[in-house]
Write a protein that holds these residues in place. Structure first.
Motif, PDB file in Angstrom:
ATOM      1  N   ALA A  46       0.801  -1.163   0.036  1.00 30.73           N
ATOM      2  CA  ALA A  46       0.076  -0.077  -0.016  1.00 30.73           C
ATOM      3  C   ALA A  46       0.873   1.223   0.075  1.00 30.73           C
ATOM      4  O   ALA A  46       0.501   2.214  -0.871  1.00 30.73           O
ATOM      5  CB  ALA A  46      -0.835   0.051   1.339  1.00 30.73           C
ATOM      6  N   ALA A  47       1.973   1.084   0.837  1.00 28.86           N
ATOM      7  CA  ALA A  47       2.833   2.459   1.120  1.00 28.86           C
ATOM      8  C   ALA A  47       3.439   2.453  -0.443  1.00 28.86           C
ATOM      9  O   ALA A  47       3.514   3.770  -0.936  1.00 28.86           O
ATOM     10  CB  ALA A  47       3.722   2.386   1.924  1.00 28.86           C
ATOM     11  N   ARG A  48       4.024   1.761  -1.110  1.00 26.14           N
ATOM     12  CA  ARG A  48       4.771   1.740  -2.358  1.00 26.14           C
ATOM     13  C   ARG A  48       3.659   2.501  -3.289  1.00 26.14           C
ATOM     14  O   ARG A  48       4.129   2.982  -4.114  1.00 26.14           O
ATOM     15  CB  ARG A  48       5.199   0.459  -2.856  1.00 26.14           C
ATOM     16  N   ARG A  49       2.666   1.760  -3.506  1.00 22.18           N
ATOM     17  CA  ARG A  49       1.452   2.294  -4.403  1.00 22.18           C
ATOM     18  C   ARG A  49       1.158   3.842  -4.263  1.00 22.18           C
ATOM     19  O   ARG A  49       1.164   4.427  -5.306  1.00 22.18           O
ATOM     20  CB  ARG A  49       0.151   1.488  -4.265  1.00 22.18           C
ATOM     21  N   ALA A  50       1.122   4.297  -2.894  1.00 20.10           N
ATOM     22  CA  ALA A  50       0.656   5.344  -2.558  1.00 20.10           C
ATOM     23  C   ALA A  50       2.063   6.462  -3.062  1.00 20.10           C
ATOM     24  O   ALA A  50       1.785   7.493  -3.811  1.00 20.10           O
ATOM     25  CB  ALA A  50       0.595   5.576  -1.226  1.00 20.10           C
ATOM     26  N   ALA A  51       3.159   5.752  -2.706  1.00 21.19           N
ATOM     27  CA  ALA A  51       4.439   6.553  -3.252  1.00 21.19           C
ATOM     28  C   ALA A  51       4.462   6.832  -4.615  1.00 21.19           C
ATOM     29  O   ALA A  51       4.807   7.839  -5.493  1.00 21.19           O
ATOM     30  CB  ALA A  51       5.843   6.034  -2.674  1.00 21.19           C
ATOM     31  N   GLU A  52       4.254   5.827  -5.542  1.00 24.04           N
ATOM     32  CA  GLU A  52       4.489   5.785  -6.809  1.00 24.04           C
ATOM     33  C   GLU A  52       3.249   6.772  -7.500  1.00 24.04           C
ATOM     34  O   GLU A  52       3.588   7.623  -8.448  1.00 24.04           O
ATOM     35  CB  GLU A  52       4.200   4.262  -7.405  1.00 24.04           C
ATOM     36  N   GLU A  53       2.260   6.840  -7.015  1.00 24.71           N
ATOM     37  CA  GLU A  53       1.314   7.718  -7.363  1.00 24.71           C
ATOM     38  C   GLU A  53       1.355   9.145  -7.190  1.00 24.71           C
ATOM     39  O   GLU A  53       1.075   9.864  -7.981  1.00 24.71           O
ATOM     40  CB  GLU A  53      -0.342   7.164  -6.740  1.00 24.71           C
ATOM     41  N   THR A  54       1.745   9.260  -5.901  1.00 20.36           N
ATOM     42  CA  THR A  54       2.332  10.687  -5.303  1.00 20.36           C
ATOM     43  C   THR A  54       3.202  11.147  -6.521  1.00 20.36           C
ATOM     44  O   THR A  54       3.205  12.247  -7.068  1.00 20.36           O
ATOM     45  CB  THR A  54       2.882  10.773  -3.975  1.00 20.36           C
ATOM     46  N   LEU A  55       4.436  10.508  -6.799  1.00 24.86           N
ATOM     47  CA  LEU A  55       5.463  10.958  -7.711  1.00 24.86           C
ATOM     48  C   LEU A  55       4.907  10.795  -8.987  1.00 24.86           C
ATOM     49  O   LEU A  55       5.336  11.924  -9.980  1.00 24.86           O
ATOM     50  CB  LEU A  55       6.556   9.975  -7.593  1.00 24.86           C
ATOM     51  N   LEU A  56       4.104   9.925  -9.555  1.00 30.68           N
ATOM     52  CA  LEU A  56       3.667  10.316 -10.903  1.00 30.68           C
ATOM     53  C   LEU A  56       2.617  11.297 -11.111  1.00 30.68           C
ATOM     54  O   LEU A  56       2.546  12.052 -12.339  1.00 30.68           O
ATOM     55  CB  LEU A  56       2.570   8.862 -11.240  1.00 30.68           C
ATOM     56  N   ASP A  57       2.144  11.825  -9.952  1.00 34.16           N
ATOM     57  CA  ASP A  57       1.001  13.007 -10.002  1.00 34.16           C
ATOM     58  C   ASP A  57       1.934  14.257 -10.067  1.00 34.16           C
ATOM     59  O   ASP A  57       1.450  15.316 -10.576  1.00 34.16           O
ATOM     60  CB  ASP A  57       0.341  13.249  -8.840  1.00 34.16           C
ATOM     61  N   ARG A  58       2.987  14.126  -9.995  1.00 37.91           N
ATOM     62  CA  ARG A  58       4.029  15.198  -9.750  1.00 37.91           C
ATOM     63  C   ARG A  58       5.134  15.220 -11.240  1.00 37.91           C
ATOM     64  O   ARG A  58       5.990  15.877 -11.359  1.00 37.91           O
ATOM     65  CB  ARG A  58       5.098  15.478  -8.867  1.00 37.91           C
ATOM     66  N   ALA A  59       4.670  14.288 -12.170  1.00 34.64           N
ATOM     67  CA  ALA A  59       5.512  14.265 -13.278  1.00 34.64           C
ATOM     68  C   ALA A  59       5.263  15.314 -14.215  1.00 34.64           C
ATOM     69  O   ALA A  59       4.215  16.093 -14.317  1.00 34.64           O
ATOM     70  CB  ALA A  59       5.203  12.903 -14.148  1.00 34.64           C
ATOM     71  N   VAL A  60       6.259  15.966 -14.682  1.00 36.66           N
ATOM     72  CA  VAL A  60       6.071  16.835 -15.704  1.00 36.66           C
ATOM     73  C   VAL A  60       6.519  16.487 -17.209  1.00 36.66           C
ATOM     74  O   VAL A  60       7.558  15.949 -17.246  1.00 36.66           O
ATOM     75  CB  VAL A  60       7.280  18.036 -15.475  1.00 36.66           C
ATOM     76  N   LEU A  61       5.799  16.965 -17.992  1.00 36.37           N
ATOM     77  CA  LEU A  61       5.940  16.670 -19.545  1.00 36.37           C
ATOM     78  C   LEU A  61       6.588  17.857 -20.089  1.00 36.37           C
ATOM     79  O   LEU A  61       5.743  18.896 -19.887  1.00 36.37           O
ATOM     80  CB  LEU A  61       4.729  16.065 -20.128  1.00 36.37           C
ATOM     81  N   CYS A  62       7.445  17.859 -21.066  1.00 33.28           N
ATOM     82  CA  CYS A  62       8.012  18.792 -21.777  1.00 33.28           C
ATOM     83  C   CYS A  62       7.645  18.692 -23.098  1.00 33.28           C
ATOM     84  O   CYS A  62       7.884  17.617 -23.627  1.00 33.28           O
ATOM     85  CB  CYS A  62       9.393  19.218 -21.448  1.00 33.28           C
ATOM     86  N   VAL A  63       6.767  19.517 -23.795  1.00 31.79           N
ATOM     87  CA  VAL A  63       6.528  19.300 -25.183  1.00 31.79           C
ATOM     88  C   VAL A  63       6.723  20.685 -25.832  1.00 31.79           C
ATOM     89  O   VAL A  63       6.954  21.720 -25.290  1.00 31.79           O
ATOM     90  CB  VAL A  63       5.133  19.024 -25.293  1.00 31.79           C
ATOM     91  N   SER A  64       6.766  20.653 -27.258  1.00 33.52           N
ATOM     92  CA  SER A  64       6.992  21.878 -27.878  1.00 33.52           C
ATOM     93  C   SER A  64       5.850  22.709 -27.820  1.00 33.52           C
ATOM     94  O   SER A  64       4.589  22.142 -27.541  1.00 33.52           O
ATOM     95  CB  SER A  64       7.232  21.477 -29.359  1.00 33.52           C
TER      96      SER A  64
END
Length: 98
Positions: A46-64
């Motif tokens: 459960a902690a690993r899943r929450a950690a992954e979701e937290t980090l994925l929510d903060r992912a930044v996509l750089c596009v043109s």
């Protein structure tokens, strides 16, 4: 002729101590038992899943700038109904009694 095989070392494990109310511990134990898991495995999963979701929510996509404009254009465009969408919208909902 003898050959020795070396087994890979088990990954190092660290300890994490938690102080939680017994009602929370009991709830976790019930859920772990329902899954056939240990308390530790349940909490770690459960902690690993929450950690992954937290980090994925903060992912930044750089596009043109052009790709971003295309994204906004599609986002703001009105929906285009199609047969699959019509069929889905007309399907009975599972929570509505038949």
């Amino acid at each position: 002729m003898s050959s020795s095989t070396t087994e890979p070392a088990a990954p190092r494990r660290d300890t994490l101590n938690l102080r939680i109310p017994s009602a929370d511990r009991n709830l976790i134990d019930q859920a772990a038992a329902a899954l056939g898991a240990t308390r530790t495995d349940f909490i770690l999963r459960a902690a690993r899943r929450a950690a992954e979701e937290t980090l994925l929510d903060r992912a930044v996509l750089c596009v043109s700038p052009e790709a971003y404009e295309e994204f906004l254009r599609r986002l703001e465009a009105p929906a285009q109904p199609n047969e699959r969408l019509r069929k889905t919208l007309q399907a009975p909902t599972p929570w509505t009694p038949t």
